[in-house]
Scaffold this active site. Structure first.
Site, PDB file in Angstrom:
ATOM      1  N   LYS A  56       0.801  -1.209  -0.067  1.00  0.00           N
ATOM      2  CA  LYS A  56      -0.045  -0.082   0.000  1.00  0.00           C
ATOM      3  C   LYS A  56       0.995   1.145   0.014  1.00  0.00           C
ATOM      4  CE  LYS A  56      -4.170  -2.143   2.207  1.00  0.00           C
ATOM      5  NZ  LYS A  56      -4.706  -2.339   3.536  1.00  0.00           N
ATOM      6  N   HIS A  98      -0.246  -5.829  18.163  1.00  0.00           N
ATOM      7  CA  HIS A  98      -1.226  -6.781  18.472  1.00  0.00           C
ATOM      8  C   HIS A  98      -2.398  -6.424  19.562  1.00  0.00           C
ATOM      9  CE1 HIS A  98       1.764  -9.539  16.389  1.00  0.00           C
ATOM     10  NE2 HIS A  98       2.640  -9.051  17.267  1.00  0.00           N
TER      11      HIS A  98
END
Length: 112
Positions: A56, A98
């Site tokens: 991206k 996370h």
């Protein structure tokens, strides 16, 4: 010029994939490292999010580059970094996080 990319992944997507798919998405190094992890799906999720965030930031998606051209490693302090195959001159920064069921990756590319 600075480019950024980010991606978030539901880790459970990587809990029951076929080996052939893992061989397509993750390098032998990454698959070997996953075997040493307690939470393999979190490891794979964070690595996939990192690869998605990178493409991206590059602005190309996976056109002209494959997931196997991108390898996520950790330095001696545990900080993640990207090895990108090919003759690129960018400086690439990677941050992974996370939280519960999700992994997030953020990539910054500095063109030299």
């Amino acid at each position: 010029m600075i480019k950024i990319g980010t991606d978030i992944v539901l880790n459970s997507r990587f809990s029951e994939y076929r080996e052939s798919l893992f061989e397509h998405l993750f390098t032998p190094y990454e698959r070997k490292e996953a075997e040493n992890r307690v939470n393999k799906s979190e490891y794979y999720g964070s690595r996939f999010a990192s690869k998605e965030a990178l493409v991206k930031a590059l602005g190309t998606g996976f056109m002209g580059i494959t997931p196997l051209d991108i390898e996520i490693r950790e330095d001696s302090m545990g900080a993640p970094y990207i090895l990108l195959r090919g003759k690129r001159k960018e400086t690439i920064h990677l941050s992974i996080s996370h939280d519960g069921d999700y992994s997030l990756a953020f990539v910054v590319i500095e063109n030299e």
